[in-house]
Design an enzyme around this catalytic site. Structure first.
Site, PDB file in Angstrom:
ATOM      1  CE  LYS A 163      12.195   1.739  -3.430  1.00  0.00           C
ATOM      2  NZ  LYS A 163      12.753   1.270  -2.146  1.00  0.00           N
ATOM      3  CB  SER A 166      10.692   4.632  -1.373  1.00  0.00           C
ATOM      4  OG  SER A 166      10.480   4.007  -0.128  1.00  0.00           O
ATOM      5  CD  GLN A 185       7.638  -7.331   3.980  1.00  0.00           C
ATOM      6  OE1 GLN A 185       6.850  -8.129   3.456  1.00  0.00           O
ATOM      7  NE2 GLN A 185       8.261  -6.422   3.254  1.00  0.00           N
ATOM      8  CG  HIS A 194       3.240   0.815  -5.480  1.00  0.00           C
ATOM      9  ND1 HIS A 194       3.500   1.873  -4.645  1.00  0.00           N
ATOM     10  CD2 HIS A 194       3.795  -0.276  -4.885  1.00  0.00           C
ATOM     11  CE1 HIS A 194       4.165   1.446  -3.589  1.00  0.00           C
ATOM     12  NE2 HIS A 194       4.374   0.155  -3.711  1.00  0.00           N
ATOM     13  N   GLY A 235       0.806  -1.221   0.000  1.00  0.00           N
ATOM     14  CA  GLY A 235       0.000   0.000   0.000  1.00  0.00           C
ATOM     15  C   GLY A 235       0.835   1.265   0.000  1.00  0.00           C
ATOM     16  CG  ASN A 236       2.204   5.437   1.450  1.00  0.00           C
ATOM     17  OD1 ASN A 236       1.412   6.311   1.109  1.00  0.00           O
ATOM     18  ND2 ASN A 236       3.408   5.712   1.920  1.00  0.00           N
ATOM     19  CG  LEU A 237      -0.862   1.655  -3.865  1.00  0.00           C
ATOM     20  CD1 LEU A 237      -1.977   1.217  -4.806  1.00  0.00           C
ATOM     21  CD2 LEU A 237       0.182   0.554  -3.725  1.00  0.00           C
TER      22      LEU A 237
END
Ligand code: PAF
Length: 287
Positions: free
Chosen positions: A150, A186, A61, A37, A31-33
């Site tokens: 990336k 990012s 993770q 993305h 998310g937080n596209l």
């Protein structure tokens, strides 16, 4: 675009598409596209009939003291961006849906590759990534999956997992999307203060400088790494690693290697930024 949160709903939808003979591309995200993305979704649409995007902030993770709790959660905005990009299905499960047993006994661990670079600085991180990606692959059963270049080491770990476990998914890497000043896009860039944001592009500049030196014939990689690290540190970065590696296995490159990747990870205040540049010593940039 439809949104489902349950594995059973997702499987039903995928079953209907499969019955019509449609191919499926998968884009896993936390998310937080951003535009990077969306480029994955755009590329996915060119390659398959249907595109499924997952939005799951995977706790396994994140290490102790990392940013799991504070990781940006922007589901409404993400959903709108995916609608605009014409994704076909959003899979947004809860943590309980993916890890119902809280302490699962099975972990996918990819070996040496997962212990280098980011793996050394974030112990267990890649086990969390490979475990959740293999779970998501088993749930979605896509034909292809797309990941951003990336996260070069993540991509290498996933490719190795696919190969070692005979997972029938074709992996595509999509080139890093950059801001106009070179900073790799990012989700964690949103943590940067205005002052840090002004310094952040130096990370990519250091990679470009190192690449130029190698291409000009400087083969003392250790000296190049040390000089770039020092320069980043003088600008305010805390450098975890700056490593000139073989693109094939991410081990330290020697002067006879041709296909190289330079990997960097550095903290700028709270955010930890990563980036890479991949090139062939003898010819033009390869990605
Ligand atoms: O790159 C990411 O966003 C994550 O590591 C991934 C691949 C979605 C797994 O949680």
């Amino acid at each position: 675009m439809e949104k489902v949160t349950k594995i059973i709903e997702l499987r039903h939808k995928v079953g209907l598409w499969r019955a019509q003979g449609l191919s499926i591309a998968f884009v896993p995200t936390m998310g937080n596209l951003h535009a990077g993305h969306i480029k994955l979704v755009t590329e996915a649409k060119k390659k398959a009939d249907k595109v499924i995007v997952s939005l799951f902030i995977n706790p396994s993770q994140f290490g102790a003291g990392e940013d799991f709790e504070g990781y940006p959660r922007t589901e409404q905005a993400d959903q709108e961006k995916l609608e605009q990009a014409s994704a076909n299905l959003l899979f947004a499960p809860t943590v309980m849906e993916i890890y119902p047993n809280k302490a699962e006994a099975t972990t996918v661990s990819v070996g040496e590759l997962a212990t280098l670079h980011c793996g050394a600085h974030r112990p267990g991180h890649f086990d969390g990534v490979s475990t959740v990606v293999s779970k998501l692959f088993n749930i979605v059963q896509p034909d292809i999956a797309l990941f951003g270049a990336k996260d070069f080491q993540q991509l290498a770990v996933i490719r190795k997992m696919i190969q070692d476990l005979n997972i029938p998914v074709t992996i595509f890497s999509v080139a890093t999307e950059r801001e106009s000043d070179g900073l790799a896009m990012s989700s964690r860039n949103s943590y940067l203060t205005e002052q840090q944001r002004a310094i952040a592009p130096e990370l990519y500049q250091s990679l470009c400088r190192a690449k130029d030196l190698v291409k000009q014939g400087q083969l003392n990689f250790h000296t190049i790494e040390k000089a770039q690290k020092n320069q980043l540190q003088e600008s305010g970065f805390q450098v975890d690693y700056f490593s000139i590696c073989k693109a094939s296995d991410l081990r330290a490159a020697t002067k006879n290697d041709n296909d190289l990747v330079i990997l960097v990870a550095a903290r700028l205040g709270k955010p930890r930024l990563i980036d890479n540049i991949c090139f062939s010593k003898k010819s033009q940039l390869i990605s």
